[in-house]
Design an enzyme around this catalytic site. Structure first.
Site, short mmCIF file in Angstrom:
data_model
loop_
_atom_site.label_atom_id
_atom_site.label_comp_id
_atom_site.label_asym_id
_atom_site.label_seq_id
_atom_site.Cartn_x
_atom_site.Cartn_y
_atom_site.Cartn_z
N LYS A 1 94.51 -48.07 26.28
CA LYS A 1 92.94 -48.41 25.76
C LYS A 1 92.85 -47.70 24.68
O LYS A 1 92.18 -46.69 24.84
CB LYS A 1 92.17 -48.59 27.20
CG LYS A 1 90.87 -49.33 26.93
CD LYS A 1 90.28 -49.38 28.05
CE LYS A 1 88.70 -49.78 27.91
NZ LYS A 1 88.60 -50.98 27.26
N1 PMP Z 1 91.51 -56.44 28.54
C1 PMP Z 1 90.88 -55.73 27.48
C2 PMP Z 1 91.26 -55.75 26.02
C3 PMP Z 1 89.70 -54.93 27.94
O1 PMP Z 1 89.01 -54.22 26.84
C4 PMP Z 1 89.24 -55.09 29.11
C5 PMP Z 1 88.08 -54.17 29.57
N2 PMP Z 1 88.32 -52.61 29.84
C6 PMP Z 1 90.11 -55.54 30.21
C7 PMP Z 1 91.12 -56.39 29.80
C8 PMP Z 1 89.57 -55.49 31.61
O2 PMP Z 1 89.84 -54.18 31.96
P1 PMP Z 1 89.09 -53.62 33.06
O3 PMP Z 1 88.99 -54.61 34.48
O4 PMP Z 1 89.89 -52.22 33.43
O5 PMP Z 1 87.64 -53.26 32.63
#
Ligand code: PMP
Length: 307
Positions: A157
């Protein structure tokens, strides 16, 4: 945005207004930041952070991929998140830890630049709007693809990854949609600009696999667990674009978007064009969990003020 009082910077709490960086910061020029988005919910047991450890683990994984050593243990980082919420006296909030390459030698090589860690918290409502959770949203297939494997790692991320998400989001909003669904470079459904995607067909719950250039979402993982526990069959498999058009139901998951139903894609109505019954079932189980209406049987919540 709603600002707060204090921000955690490299081990100390400083005033929100003082959390500034130099214009020659490496991350600003080259996108060398890794970050997280975490929610702290107001529950019947008090304020609780959802999946603190898993988010901090993903932050450290993202940092590892980019060869950044965070000079705190994971436990110290978890404590710092809780300390930051307490210092701001918030009942519920969004938490944004960010680690980045700081001011130092200019040039692509980041290895000589400092690794800076910050944690900000603020109050944030429903990401796709209050109505979206009940009514669902209209989305489009993006004309942009996700980055191909072996280009920019989707499992990290990292700040730079979001240039792609920003293009997707701007295109969707400009064309009158709430969100864009992005295909991977093989043409399979990957995810939204900031959410994972689930599709329901004949009572089976489908979601794209990790190998489909997705961010391994923590909400995704929890929803899969909840769905399996409720007896639904869950398949992590490549999803062709047209599968969305003929789906009975579909929804997005993410820390910000939580669990948001889709009512149409590319102006084609999904199912009955409103939140479907399996989506509603999973959504209420999710909100019962994070809002503390059911026992925390999997230990997903961390109490802020009691610990
Ligand atoms: N995909 C992307 C590109 C994101 O930015 C997020 C948000 N963090 C998610 C999926 C979902 O991840 P999470 O459930 O861990 O927030």
């Amino acid at each position: 945005m709603g600002k707060a009082k204090k921000i955690w910077k490299n081990g100390s709490l400083i005033n929100w207004e003082d959390a500034n960086i130099h214009v020659m910061t490496h991350a600003l020029h080259y996108g060398t930041s890794v970050f997280e988005g975490i929610r702290c919910y107001k529950t019947s047991r008090g304020s609780e952070v959802f999946h603190l450890q898993r988010h901090v683990d993903r932050l450290y994984n993202s940092a590892k991929i980019y060869r950044m050593d965070i000079p705190f243990t994971r436990e110290e980082f978890c404590t710092a998140v809780l300390d930051t919420i307490r210092a701001n006296e918030l009942e519920h909030c969004y938490v944004r830890p960010i680690v980045f390459r700081g001011f130092g030698p200019m040039g692509v090589n980041p290895l000589g630049n400092s690794v800076e860690s910050y944690i900000a918290v603020w109050e944030w409502g429903k990401y796709l709007g209050d109505e979206a959770i009940e009514q669902g949203v209209d989305v489009c297939t993006s004309s942009w693809n996700r980055a191909a494997p072996n280009t920019i790692p989707a499992m990290a991320k990292a700040g730079g990854n979001y240039l792609s998400s920003i293009l997707v989001k701007m295109e969707a909003l400009t064309n009158g949609y709430s969100e864009g669904i992005v295909l991977d470079t093989n043409g399979y459904v990957s995810e939204g600009s900031g959410e994972n995607i689930f599709v329901i067909k004949d009572s089976v719950v489908w979601t794209s696999p990790i190998s489909g250039s997705i961010l391994p979402g923590i909400t995704r993982e929890c929803v899969m667990k909840i769905a399996r526990e409720k007896g639904y069959e869950v398949r992590e498999q490549f999803i062709p674009r047209e599968f969305l058009y003929i789906a009975d139901e579909a929804f997005l998951t993410g820390t910000a978007a939580e669990l948001t139903p889709l009512r149409s894609i590319d102006r084609i109505q999904i199912g009955a064009g409103k939140r479907g019954s399996i989506t509603a079932d999973l959504q209420s189980a999710f909100f019962d969990f994070v809002e503390g209406r059911v026992e925390d049987k999997w230990g997903w919540m961390t109490n802020v003020y009691a610990s």
